[in-house]
Design a protein around this motif. Structure first.
Motif, PDB file in Angstrom:
ATOM      1  N   SER A 128       0.799  -1.220   0.000  1.00 33.79           N
ATOM      2  CA  SER A 128       0.000   0.000   0.000  1.00 33.79           C
ATOM      3  C   SER A 128       0.833   1.272   0.000  1.00 33.79           C
ATOM      4  CB  SER A 128      -0.921   0.001   1.222  1.00 33.79           C
ATOM      5  OG  SER A 128      -0.138   0.008   2.402  1.00 33.79           O
ATOM      6  N   MET A 129       2.109   1.190   0.337  1.00 36.10           N
ATOM      7  CA  MET A 129       2.960   2.384   0.366  1.00 36.10           C
ATOM      8  C   MET A 129       3.309   2.880  -1.036  1.00 36.10           C
ATOM      9  SD  MET A 129       3.611   4.029   2.990  1.00 36.10           S
ATOM     10  CE  MET A 129       3.199   3.869   4.689  1.00 36.10           C
ATOM     11  N   GLN A 130       3.433   1.966  -1.992  1.00 38.65           N
ATOM     12  CA  GLN A 130       3.811   2.365  -3.350  1.00 38.65           C
ATOM     13  C   GLN A 130       2.905   3.449  -3.928  1.00 38.65           C
ATOM     14  OE1 GLN A 130       4.407  -0.662  -6.304  1.00 38.65           O
ATOM     15  NE2 GLN A 130       6.082  -1.598  -5.169  1.00 38.65           N
ATOM     16  N   PRO A 131       1.589   3.226  -3.965  1.00 36.63           N
ATOM     17  CA  PRO A 131       0.736   4.264  -4.561  1.00 36.63           C
ATOM     18  C   PRO A 131       0.731   5.570  -3.746  1.00 36.63           C
ATOM     19  CG  PRO A 131      -0.597   2.429  -3.718  1.00 36.63           C
ATOM     20  CD  PRO A 131       0.839   2.018  -3.617  1.00 36.63           C
ATOM     21  N   LEU A 132       0.916   5.467  -2.446  1.00 34.86           N
ATOM     22  CA  LEU A 132       0.952   6.679  -1.616  1.00 34.86           C
ATOM     23  C   LEU A 132       2.176   7.530  -1.941  1.00 34.86           C
ATOM     24  CD1 LEU A 132      -0.143   5.212   1.843  1.00 34.86           C
ATOM     25  CD2 LEU A 132      -1.520   6.582   0.256  1.00 34.86           C
ATOM     26  N   VAL A 133       3.327   6.878  -2.025  1.00 38.93           N
ATOM     27  CA  VAL A 133       4.561   7.596  -2.350  1.00 38.93           C
ATOM     28  C   VAL A 133       4.460   8.160  -3.769  1.00 38.93           C
ATOM     29  CG1 VAL A 133       7.070   7.408  -2.642  1.00 38.93           C
ATOM     30  CG2 VAL A 133       5.956   6.251  -0.721  1.00 38.93           C
ATOM     31  N   TYR A 134       3.919   7.371  -4.680  1.00 40.37           N
ATOM     32  CA  TYR A 134       3.761   7.832  -6.062  1.00 40.37           C
ATOM     33  C   TYR A 134       2.880   9.089  -6.113  1.00 40.37           C
ATOM     34  CZ  TYR A 134       2.523   8.003 -10.982  1.00 40.37           C
ATOM     35  OH  TYR A 134       2.326   8.435 -12.269  1.00 40.37           O
ATOM     36  N   LYS A 135       1.756   9.057  -5.402  1.00 43.32           N
ATOM     37  CA  LYS A 135       0.854  10.223  -5.375  1.00 43.32           C
ATOM     38  C   LYS A 135       1.549  11.434  -4.762  1.00 43.32           C
ATOM     39  CE  LYS A 135      -3.601   7.931  -5.086  1.00 43.32           C
ATOM     40  NZ  LYS A 135      -4.558   7.394  -4.129  1.00 43.32           N
ATOM     41  N   ASP A 136       2.333  11.215  -3.712  1.00 41.32           N
ATOM     42  CA  ASP A 136       3.078  12.316  -3.090  1.00 41.32           C
ATOM     43  C   ASP A 136       4.030  12.946  -4.102  1.00 41.32           C
ATOM     44  OD1 ASP A 136       1.842  11.840  -0.627  1.00 41.32           O
ATOM     45  OD2 ASP A 136       3.507  10.636   0.135  1.00 41.32           O
ATOM     46  N   ILE A 137       4.714  12.104  -4.867  1.00 39.00           N
ATOM     47  CA  ILE A 137       5.659  12.606  -5.875  1.00 39.00           C
ATOM     48  C   ILE A 137       4.919  13.429  -6.926  1.00 39.00           C
ATOM     49  CG2 ILE A 137       7.169  11.891  -7.788  1.00 39.00           C
ATOM     50  CD1 ILE A 137       8.082   9.538  -5.938  1.00 39.00           C
ATOM     51  N   GLN A 138       3.805  12.905  -7.409  1.00 41.33           N
ATOM     52  CA  GLN A 138       3.038  13.627  -8.437  1.00 41.33           C
ATOM     53  C   GLN A 138       2.542  14.969  -7.903  1.00 41.33           C
ATOM     54  OE1 GLN A 138       3.247  12.547 -11.565  1.00 41.33           O
ATOM     55  NE2 GLN A 138       4.471  10.982 -10.568  1.00 41.33           N
ATOM     56  N   LYS A 139       2.076  14.968  -6.672  1.00 45.26           N
ATOM     57  CA  LYS A 139       1.579  16.209  -6.064  1.00 45.26           C
ATOM     58  C   LYS A 139       2.724  17.217  -5.902  1.00 45.26           C
ATOM     59  CE  LYS A 139      -1.162  17.968  -2.257  1.00 45.26           C
ATOM     60  NZ  LYS A 139      -0.978  18.167  -0.862  1.00 45.26           N
ATOM     61  N   ALA A 140       3.876  16.745  -5.451  1.00 48.61           N
ATOM     62  CA  ALA A 140       5.028  17.640  -5.269  1.00 48.61           C
ATOM     63  C   ALA A 140       5.468  18.228  -6.608  1.00 48.61           C
ATOM     64  CB  ALA A 140       6.178  16.892  -4.598  1.00 48.61           C
ATOM     65  N   LEU A 141       5.517  17.390  -7.642  1.00 45.00           N
ATOM     66  CA  LEU A 141       5.894  17.873  -8.972  1.00 45.00           C
ATOM     67  C   LEU A 141       4.934  18.958  -9.456  1.00 45.00           C
ATOM     68  CD1 LEU A 141       6.904  14.496 -10.657  1.00 45.00           C
ATOM     69  CD2 LEU A 141       8.421  16.467 -10.281  1.00 45.00           C
ATOM     70  N   LYS A 142       3.654  18.723  -9.241  1.00 50.43           N
ATOM     71  CA  LYS A 142       2.632  19.689  -9.660  1.00 50.43           C
ATOM     72  C   LYS A 142       2.805  21.016  -8.899  1.00 50.43           C
ATOM     73  CE  LYS A 142      -2.371  19.925 -10.238  1.00 50.43           C
ATOM     74  NZ  LYS A 142      -3.642  19.271  -9.936  1.00 50.43           N
ATOM     75  N   GLU A 143       3.020  20.915  -7.577  1.00 55.60           N
ATOM     76  CA  GLU A 143       3.213  22.121  -6.768  1.00 55.60           C
ATOM     77  C   GLU A 143       4.454  22.897  -7.193  1.00 55.60           C
ATOM     78  OE1 GLU A 143       3.004  21.878  -2.418  1.00 55.60           O
ATOM     79  OE2 GLU A 143       1.769  20.087  -2.668  1.00 55.60           O
ATOM     80  N   ILE A 144       5.537  22.180  -7.451  1.00 51.96           N
ATOM     81  CA  ILE A 144       6.783  22.836  -7.860  1.00 51.96           C
ATOM     82  C   ILE A 144       6.573  23.543  -9.201  1.00 51.96           C
ATOM     83  CG2 ILE A 144       9.164  22.438  -8.621  1.00 51.96           C
ATOM     84  CD1 ILE A 144       9.249  20.151  -6.469  1.00 51.96           C
ATOM     85  N   LYS A 145       5.911  22.850 -10.111  1.00 50.49           N
ATOM     86  CA  LYS A 145       5.671  23.427 -11.437  1.00 50.49           C
ATOM     87  C   LYS A 145       4.780  24.673 -11.321  1.00 50.49           C
ATOM     88  CE  LYS A 145       4.378  22.236 -16.080  1.00 50.49           C
ATOM     89  NZ  LYS A 145       4.764  21.313 -17.069  1.00 50.49           N
ATOM     90  N   SER A 146       3.778  24.627 -10.477  1.00 47.85           N
ATOM     91  CA  SER A 146       2.857  25.761 -10.370  1.00 47.85           C
ATOM     92  C   SER A 146       3.477  26.967  -9.663  1.00 47.85           C
ATOM     93  CB  SER A 146       1.564  25.336  -9.661  1.00 47.85           C
ATOM     94  OG  SER A 146       1.814  25.118  -8.294  1.00 47.85           O
ATOM     95  N   SER A 147       4.501  26.726  -8.822  1.00 45.40           N
ATOM     96  CA  SER A 147       5.108  27.860  -8.123  1.00 45.40           C
ATOM     97  C   SER A 147       6.369  28.365  -8.812  1.00 45.40           C
ATOM     98  CB  SER A 147       5.417  27.491  -6.676  1.00 45.40           C
ATOM     99  OG  SER A 147       6.509  26.591  -6.622  1.00 45.40           O
ATOM    100  N   ALA A 148       6.800  27.648  -9.871  1.00 48.00           N
ATOM    101  CA  ALA A 148       8.028  28.039 -10.567  1.00 48.00           C
ATOM    102  C   ALA A 148       7.783  29.244 -11.460  1.00 48.00           C
ATOM    103  CB  ALA A 148       8.542  26.868 -11.396  1.00 48.00           C
ATOM    104  N   PRO A 149       8.795  30.084 -11.597  1.00 49.04           N
ATOM    105  CA  PRO A 149       8.666  31.202 -12.541  1.00 49.04           C
ATOM    106  C   PRO A 149       8.472  30.650 -13.947  1.00 49.04           C
ATOM    107  CG  PRO A 149      10.710  31.368 -11.248  1.00 49.04           C
ATOM    108  CD  PRO A 149      10.072  30.067 -10.915  1.00 49.04           C
ATOM    109  N   LEU A 150       7.792  31.391 -14.782  1.00 48.52           N
ATOM    110  CA  LEU A 150       7.543  30.944 -16.147  1.00 48.52           C
ATOM    111  C   LEU A 150       8.845  30.596 -16.862  1.00 48.52           C
ATOM    112  CD1 LEU A 150       4.738  33.373 -17.351  1.00 48.52           C
ATOM    113  CD2 LEU A 150       4.540  30.945 -16.868  1.00 48.52           C
ATOM    114  N   GLY A 151       8.838  29.467 -17.540  1.00 47.15           N
ATOM    115  CA  GLY A 151      10.023  29.043 -18.277  1.00 47.15           C
ATOM    116  C   GLY A 151      10.953  28.166 -17.450  1.00 47.15           C
ATOM    117  N   ALA A 152      10.816  28.207 -16.157  1.00 48.56           N
ATOM    118  CA  ALA A 152      11.680  27.372 -15.291  1.00 48.56           C
ATOM    119  C   ALA A 152      11.040  26.002 -15.120  1.00 48.56           C
ATOM    120  CB  ALA A 152      11.871  28.029 -13.938  1.00 48.56           C
ATOM    121  N   VAL A 153      11.838  25.029 -14.767  1.00 55.64           N
ATOM    122  CA  VAL A 153      11.447  23.637 -14.504  1.00 55.64           C
ATOM    123  C   VAL A 153      10.789  23.008 -15.711  1.00 55.64           C
ATOM    124  CG1 VAL A 153      10.313  22.026 -12.941  1.00 55.64           C
ATOM    125  CG2 VAL A 153      11.154  24.173 -12.066  1.00 55.64           C
TER     126      VAL A 153
END
Length: 156
Positions: free
Chosen positions: A131-156
């Motif tokens: 059960s940990m696999q999908p939880l960690v995977y979802k955490d990674i996807q959420k973190a990637l989305k958050e990083i992308k949304s807070s990054a300056p345009l053109g970055a990441v």
């Protein structure tokens, strides 16, 4: 406002009683949101990141992230590779906490966002069981989305 004994609370982070250590973490975390008073302890936090105890590693990862906005000396830049190793920490709970904190670091340290994103994309959740696999995977996807949304345009 009462005076907070930072050194004492810092010592308590490694207390054998997890409730005591957690309370110290909360005090230092709250303080880190408002001031750079905990920042002088970054080197010790870097050492704690390598602890044999997952709770101590998690507390260190948390306080490092909360102090990213105060990092004028590029201490996080120096330790980021070691920090990112905890994306795949042997303890999935520590890994999940690390992953959830990464957007905070990326927001405060935009120069590190690309490396953080690359490390998240390389993470192999298959090392965790059941059960940990999908939880960690979802955490990674959420973190990637958050990083992308807070990054300056053109970055990441």
């Amino acid at each position: 406002m009462e005076k907070i004994d930072i050194a004492k609370n810092f010592e308590l982070l490694s207390d054998k009683d997890n409730n005591t250590a957690y309370k110290a973490l909360q005090v230092l975390q709250d303080l880190s949101e408002k001031t750079d008073a905990v920042y002088p302890y970054m080197d010790q936090l870097g050492d704690m990141m390598d602890s044999d105890h997952s709770y101590i590693r998690t507390r260190a990862l948390t306080l490092i992230a909360y102090n990213a906005k105060w990092d004028q000396d590029y201490k996080i830049d120096e330790m980021i590779d070691r920090y990112l190793q905890h994306i795949m920490d042997e303890k999935p709970i520590t890994a999940r906490q690390c992953i959830k904190l990464l957007p905070m670091i990326a927001k405060s340290k935009p120069d590190l966002a690309e490396g953080i994103t690359a490390a998240l994309n390389r993470a192999d959740v298959s090392r965790y069981t059941g059960s940990m696999q999908p939880l960690v995977y979802k955490d990674i996807q959420k973190a990637l989305k958050e990083i992308k949304s807070s990054a300056p345009l053109g970055a990441v």
